[in-house]
Each structure stands twice: as structure tokens, then as C-alpha cells.
Design a protein around this motif. Structure first.
Motif, PDB file in Angstrom:
ATOM      1  N   THR A  23       0.828  -1.208   0.000  1.00  0.00           N
ATOM      2  CA  THR A  23       0.000   0.000   0.000  1.00  0.00           C
ATOM      3  C   THR A  23       0.860   1.256   0.000  1.00  0.00           C
ATOM      4  N   LEU A  27       0.892   4.150  -2.924  1.00  0.00           N
ATOM      5  CA  LEU A  27       0.677   5.564  -2.623  1.00  0.00           C
ATOM      6  C   LEU A  27       1.867   6.415  -3.067  1.00  0.00           C
ATOM      7  N   THR A  31       1.684   9.251  -6.019  1.00  0.00           N
ATOM      8  CA  THR A  31       1.980  10.650  -5.704  1.00  0.00           C
ATOM      9  C   THR A  31       2.894  11.275  -6.739  1.00  0.00           C
TER      10      THR A  31
END
Length: 455
Positions: A23, A27, A31
Motif C-alpha cells: 500500500t 501511494l 503521488t
């Protein structure tokens, strides 16, 4: 009610840790890139992520240091693809139908990390003859070229992502708008408190936007737009300082990273050319313009320069007795500073310089005065001349107080006086000079401006 046919099972130990790491990686990539935009993208990323983890573990198991095995050379790849074609060509006639041909690359999918999209691209290059089959031996070199091109594109995207991450870390580790984090946050807080006229502890969106513009920290329009879109997380229309600060620095660092990367295509000469166009549009061929008008134009030019940096730039320009300057000289100095602010190596030097400066015993004083002492002394002397209490003095009165209060060199005096921008009646709000004089002189005396200046 559970079915009696349902099988019992246990979740393997460590599953939560594995999923947490995945995870975080999703992320992080989301980003800094736009590679994950759909469920299909996510599935492909997860597959690639776990394959890399397996390769790393295998490498470590064989005594390696966790490095991913190198890709095949072109010669090895040609041999490998050729062998697979030969194995698929059971009658040895040198031809494969399209289904058999595709299966060769499907079998290479895991070994070479080929996605379904890549296999489709390879298949698009494979031409059938009139019998509907592919002469694979002629296609092998072309297939290797296609794989190399695709791998190069993947490397480029990965390098772009790493460059962006490195640039963000550089921006965080060094300076934003030429300031370390603590200084930036201190000045933001000061601007926020000043804008909170009713002492409510919050600003509405309109007040907040005006606060950013009037802060003197050189926020560009894009930076203000991004900050405006991120604040007020609870949606009550009120923005508190505590709500804003945690987001501010990371947002600015991310945007500064983009600027640092973009600077590979924008030179100091190009910045100067842009500035020349701005000044020519405002003043025509010139080249001589009023100092105050030139200062005001620099503040409005969306360069990302703080009020302190603009004052320091003004300290290097020749200003005659009529308070006029040659804007060609001004744009040369300003362009050099703007370019240096976006140069990682120059920022590294400046950051090291700031660290050394903070370690000195007299850090926190300029010309023997602390910030509070200098601001208070200037303010008291200004108010003594301001008999009406209007907060306004003439430019000559401001100069008189500055010279009487501080022992300045001509360039330092010129920098401080550039903080005083007269209105249409020739009067100056002297609190700007009181507030910014210390920061301006600290910036010059400490050598920060010299580290950025092209001269």
C-alpha cells in the motif's frame, strides 16, 4: 450462517506487513507519477512489485546483496528468443502461425517482465505471409529491438519518478524560496497573525489568499492556487494556521522539485529575456526607470522572489541621484538569482552555508542587533517623526531614520530603502521597512545573496 461445506483456512503470518508495504508503495508511486489510473494498472503494478520482491529475495538467497539481476544482453536475448521459436516450430519449417508466435512471447512474459500491452505491441510488428504464417527467424532481431525500446521507455519513466523523488528530497533538505523551513514557517506565522485583524485565530478563504499575496514570501500564482485548493480540510470555510502549516512545506517542496527539473530546459538567458519583455511592456525601450516602479514590477512579476531577495537584487544595481536605474542591469541580476534558486547544487551550497551560520555564536544578530531590537528601534524612530500617527512618512524621512538608526554600507542602505515603496502621493508605509529590514540585512550580511548572485 456459514456453510458446512466451507473450508477453514488461516491467514499466513506476516500478511498484514506485506500488504502495508504494498500500500505504501502504491501511494508513493501514485503521488509522483500517473502510472496507476485504473484497476488494470493497479493489477499490473502489484504483479511487477511482487516479482521484484521475489527477485530480490532470490538474489539474497544466493549470496547477493539484494540487487535485481541484470537484463539479458542483446546477443543473449536473440539466442533465447530464437531457441523458444525453434522449440515452438515442431516441424522445423521456419514458420509459426500467429497463435504459436504469440505463445513464445507469453512464455517470456515473466522472465522479461513483459506486460500484455507490450506483447500486443510486438505482435503488431509481426507480418504474416500469404499463407497466414510468420517467418520467425527474420523477425527475431526486430523483436529484440522492440523489447529494447519498450524497456528503455520503462527505464525512462522509472528514472523520471526517481528524479522527481530526489528533487523533492533536495527541496526539503535545502531551502524553499531561499529560506530554511523554520524561517519560512516563522514568516508565514507572522503574515497570518498580521492578516487576522479580528484576532479570531482563523482567516476566510479571501483573507487567506490576500495573506499569501501580501506575505512578501514570493509565492507564485501557481503556488497560491495549489495552497488554496489544499487548505480548509474540514470544509468549514475557515483556515487556521495549525491547519495550514503541516501542508504548506510539503506542497512547496513538491512544486519546487518540479521547477528544479524544469530548469534543465530554461536557462538564465531565457529568464532574463522574459524579464526584459516584462519591463519593456511596462516601460517601453527605456532603459531608465524609477527605482520604486521597478521594485513594484519585480514583486508583481510572479518570479517566486521574496521581498528580501528583491531588496538584495536592488542593492546590486546602480541607482542615480534621481532614483532611476537601468532595467537591463536589473534584469541581469534578477535572472541570475531566479536561476540559482532553482539550481540544486547552488541550493546545496547555500544550505551548507546556512548550517555553518547557525552554528556561530553571534547567529541571531545583525550589526549587533537582534531582530526585535532592530525592528523596535526603527519603529520608535519612525513614530517620532510621524506626528499624525498615520503610519506614513515621506521617502526622505524614512531615509533619515534608517541612516540615523543603523550603520549601513551604501549597498545595504540601498537594499533597505528598496523596501520603502512610495504611494501616489510620495508617502511610505514605514512598518514595511521596520518589519523587513532585519531579514534583508541578514540575507546580505550572511552571504546568502552572494551565494545566489551571478556577480
Amino acid at each position: 450462517m456459514a456453510s458446512k461445506h466451507a473450508q477453514s483456512f488461516a491467514i499466513p503470518g506476516g500478511t498484514s506487513g506485506v500488504l502495508t508495504d504494498l500500500t505504501k508503495e502504491v501511494l508513493r508511486v501514485s503521488t509522483y507519477s500517473e502510472d496507476i489510473n485504473s484497476a488494470e494498472d493497479l493489477h499490473a503494478f502489484c504483479y511487477s512489485y511482487f516479482m521484484e520482491q521475489l527477485e530480490r529475495r532470490e538474489s539474497e538467497a544466493y549470496g547477493g546483496e539484494g540487487e535485481v539481476p541484470e537484463r539479458m544482453s542483446n546477443d543473449d536475448l536473440i539466442v533465447k528468443v530464437g531457441q523458444l521459436f525453434d522449440q515452438a516450430d515442431q516441424d522445423g519449417n521456419g514458420f509459426l502461425d500467429r497463435k504459436e508466435f504469440k505463445q513464445v512471447f507469453v512464455s517470456l512474459k515473466e522472465e522479461l517482465g513483459l506486460s500484455n500491452k507490450v506483447i500486443k505491441q510486438i505482435m503488431a510488428e509481426a507480418d504474416e505471409n500469404d499463407d497466414g504464417v510468420i517467418e520467425y527467424r527474420e523477425f527475431v532481431p526486430m523483436a529484440v529491438d522492440v523489447i529494447n525500446i519498450i524497456e528503455a521507455k520503462q527505464d525512462f519513466k522509472e528514472n523520471q519518478e526517481m528524479d522527481k523523488m530526489d528533487a523533492v528530497e533536495d527541496a526539503k533538505d535545502f531551502l524553499l524560496h531561499g529560506m530554511p523551513r523554520d524561517t519560512l514557517e516563522e514568516m508565514l506565522k507572522s503574515a497570518f497573525i498580521k492578516a487576522d485583524k479580528d484576532k479570531s485565530g482563523y482567516l476566510d478563504r479571501k483573507e487567506f489568499k490576500q495573506c499569501l499575496k501580501a506575505s512578501g514570501l514570493g509565492f507564485t500564482k501557481k503556488e497560491i492556487n495549489v495552497m488554496m485548493s489544499e487548505v480548509d480540510l474540514d470544509g468549514d470555510g475557515k483556515i487556521t494556521y495549525d491547519e495550514f502549516v503541516p501542508l504548506c512545506f510539503s506542497m512547496l517542496a513538491d512544486m519546487m522539485a518540479d521547477k528544479m527539473k524544469a530548469m534543465t530546459s530554461e536557462t538564465e538567458e531565457e529568464i532574463k529575456s522574459t524579464l526584459e519583455e516584462i519591463f519593456m511592456g511596462a516601460f517601453g525601450e527605456g532603459p531608465y526607470v524609477n527605482k520604486s516602479e521597478a521594485t513594484a514590477l519585480l514583486r508583481e512579476a510572479d518570479l517566486g522572489l521574496t521581498r528580501v531577495q528583491i531588496a538584495a537584487v536592488m542593492s546590486e544595481v546602480n541607482i542615480d541621484k534621481k532614483d532611476t536605474l537601468d532595467y537591463h542591469e536589473l534584469t541581469t541580476v534578477a535572472a541570475g538569482v531566479v536561476a540559482a534558486l532553482l539550481n540544486v547544487e547552488r541550493q546545496r551550497v547555500l544550505a551548507d552555508q546556512m548550517s555553518d551560520l547557525k552554528a556561530q555564536e553571534d547567529y541571531g544578530t545583525v550589526l549587533g542587533l537582534t531582530q526585535d531590537q532592530m525592528s523596535s528601534s526603527l519603529d520608535a524612530n519612525f513614530r517620532e517623526l510621524d506626528v499624525d500617527g498615520a503610519g506614513l512618512l515621506t521617502i526622505d524621512q524614512v531615509a533619515q531614520v534608517v541612516l540615523a538608526t543603523l550603520e549601513l554600507s551604501p549597498p545595504q542602505f540601498q537594499a533597505v530603502m528598496s523596501l520603502a515603496c512610495p504611494d501616489d502621493d510620495g508617502n511610505v508605509w514605514y512598518d514595511d521597512v521596520s518589519e523587513w529590514a532585519y531579514h534583508t540585512l541578514e540575507y546580505i550580511v550572511s552571504g546568502q545573496h552572494a551565494a545566489l548572485s551571478p556577480r
